[in-house]
Design a protein around this motif. Structure first.
Motif, PDB file in Angstrom:
ATOM      1  N   ASN A  72     119.848  38.166  83.436  1.00  0.00           N
ATOM      2  CA  ASN A  72     118.728  39.072  83.159  1.00  0.00           C
ATOM      3  C   ASN A  72     117.567  38.432  82.408  1.00  0.00           C
ATOM      4  O   ASN A  72     116.779  39.117  81.761  1.00  0.00           O
ATOM      5  N   GLU A  73     117.474  37.108  82.477  1.00  0.00           N
ATOM      6  CA  GLU A  73     116.329  36.431  81.873  1.00  0.00           C
ATOM      7  C   GLU A  73     115.031  36.961  82.482  1.00  0.00           C
ATOM      8  O   GLU A  73     114.923  37.089  83.711  1.00  0.00           O
ATOM      9  N   PRO A  74     114.024  37.303  81.671  1.00  0.00           N
ATOM     10  CA  PRO A  74     112.761  37.808  82.226  1.00  0.00           C
ATOM     11  C   PRO A  74     112.065  36.730  83.066  1.00  0.00           C
ATOM     12  O   PRO A  74     111.870  35.609  82.617  1.00  0.00           O
ATOM     13  N   ILE A  75     111.710  37.083  84.274  1.00  0.00           N
ATOM     14  CA  ILE A  75     111.035  36.164  85.189  1.00  0.00           C
ATOM     15  C   ILE A  75     109.697  36.781  85.609  1.00  0.00           C
ATOM     16  O   ILE A  75     109.647  37.937  86.042  1.00  0.00           O
ATOM     17  N   THR A  76     108.636  35.998  85.460  1.00  0.00           N
ATOM     18  CA  THR A  76     107.316  36.462  85.886  1.00  0.00           C
ATOM     19  C   THR A  76     107.006  35.897  87.270  1.00  0.00           C
ATOM     20  O   THR A  76     106.977  34.680  87.464  1.00  0.00           O
TER      21      THR A  76
END
Length: 405
Positions: free
Chosen positions: A324-328
């Motif tokens: 669930n690492e935030p990815i842009t």
């Protein structure tokens, strides 16, 4: 009067024009038939197209009809008493021009359907679907612009208008548009080779593809997913196993779905790629073998789940194991920047497996040419699109290589 056909450049390795030669009253005249062919497909003695050429029957019929029409016209001139060289020359020129117009009456849409029919035989269903999608966009553009699709309109101005339509109406991203233009050019090349199109402006079509970040799993994420106990969730377990098998072998989802037990010999997967038709030998590492044995020991093959359902379940799996690492994610629609930030699992799909294999293989020290041989990539530029080396890996590599002994 002698009538024969000759190639403009008989020793060329690419296409060259077919000329009609007429010998009359010790003078020779030549006329461009408007047709061309690669010399390897031309029989000089028989003056016809050899077997193996995709349009052999049609092209030979065209040449036969042309020769017959020229001979009949000459006989008619003789009967009328008009046999000057200038009269013969003008008559033949008119026949050739008329034949060319007659033979090229196949319209854009009719030619596109012939193209689809041909591709259904030699291309995958997914590839044919892409060309159908482009045709749908072309038809809708034609309706909106109130213009009939034709080969004559395929110029730079058309490309600019069509691209503007794709941005503004279906609101496609720049990279999707670039792929559509590339596929459109493939059709136009096909149509040109078969004599349906004579306008060459499409060769100038250019649409730049922008570089985008690709999503891959880290080694830790992959192993966590691989070891996850899913005994109470059999559907997710089957999807997980197939996905991880892709991560450990680097092969396409379609090829994994077609894998049969007899394709495995001495711990190697002898694969006939559905997309490229290439034969690839994939050494199976211990992770891949572990998954394979899990099913083959019971006389089964790897589970088969639709692409759409697999993508849905993969996101569920990713969330389950905490990827669930935030990815842009950034894309462009013309000059408009479209940006969204979501948990990493939202971006996981079947193609993530192939990209993960390529990236992790290089991170672990596999030589690029070996990774490409296993994955089936022939072009390094294409292979690069599958690599997602993190800055941490690059930094570590620099320190490892440039360290004091």
């Amino acid at each position: 009067m002698t009538i024969r056909f000759y190639l403009d450049k008989p020793n060329a390795t690419c296409k060259t024009a077919i000329y009609l030669f007429i010998r009359a009253k010790k003078k020779t005249y030549k006329f461009n038939t408007g047709r061309s062919i690669t010399p390897k497909f031309w029989d000089c003695k028989k003056q016809e197209v050899k077997s193996g050429h995709p349009s052999k029957a049609k092209l030979n019929q065209f040449l036969t009809n042309l020769k017959t029409d020229v001979f009949n016209a000459k006989e008619e001139l003789v009967q009328k008493g008009a046999t000057t060289l200038e009269e013969i020359k003008n008559t033949v020129a008119a026949i050739v021009a008329g034949k060319d117009l007659q033979e090229t009456k196949v319209g854009f849409l009719e030619a596109y359907q012939l193209f689809l029919n041909a591709y259904k035989v030699s291309r995958s269903e997914a590839t044919v679907k892409k060309y159908k999608t482009i045709l749908s966009h072309l038809n809708k553009y034609s309706e909106q612009s109130n213009s009939d699709l034709s080969f004559n309109m395929m110029d730079i101005d058309f490309q600019e208008r069509f691209v503007a339509y794709l941005i503004q109406t279906p609101k496609l991203t720049n990279n999707t548009i670039a792929r559509h233009i590339k596929f459109l050019k493939t059709f136009l090349v096909w149509a040109t080779e078969r004599g349906y199109n004579s306008k060459a402006d499409f060769k100038k079509f250019r649409q730049k593809e922008e570089k985008v970040d690709i999503i891959t799993l880290t080694y830790e994420e992959l192993i966590t997913l691989h070891k996850l106990d899913l005994s109470t969730k059999p559907k997710l377990e089957r999807v997980r196993d197939v996905f991880c098998f892709g991560c450990f072998t680097g092969q396409r989802f379609s090829d994994i779905a077609a894998l049969q037990p007899e394709h495995i010999k001495e711990n190697k997967w002898h694969l006939h790629s559905q997309k490229t038709k290439d034969i690839i030998t994939v050494p199976l590492n211990e992770f891949a073998l572990e998954i394979l044995i899990k099913y083959t020991i019971h006389g089964q093959k790897l589970p088969s789940v639709s692409n759409q359902k697999t993508n849905k379940y993969l996101k569920e799996l990713g969330e389950l194991v905490g990827i669930n690492e935030p990815i842009t994610h950034v894309r462009y629609q013309g000059v408009k920047k479209i940006q969204c930030t979501l948990p990493k699992y939202k971006f996981i799909g079947t193609h993530t497996a192939r990209r993960t294999f390529c990236t992790l293989s290089l991170e672990k020290g596999m030589q690029p040419e070996i990774a490409m041989k296993i994955s089936g990539h022939k072009d390094y530029r294409t292979f690069q699109k599958y690599i997602n080396l993190t800055s941490k890996v690059v930094d570590t590599s620099m320190q490892t290589v440039w360290c004091r002994n």
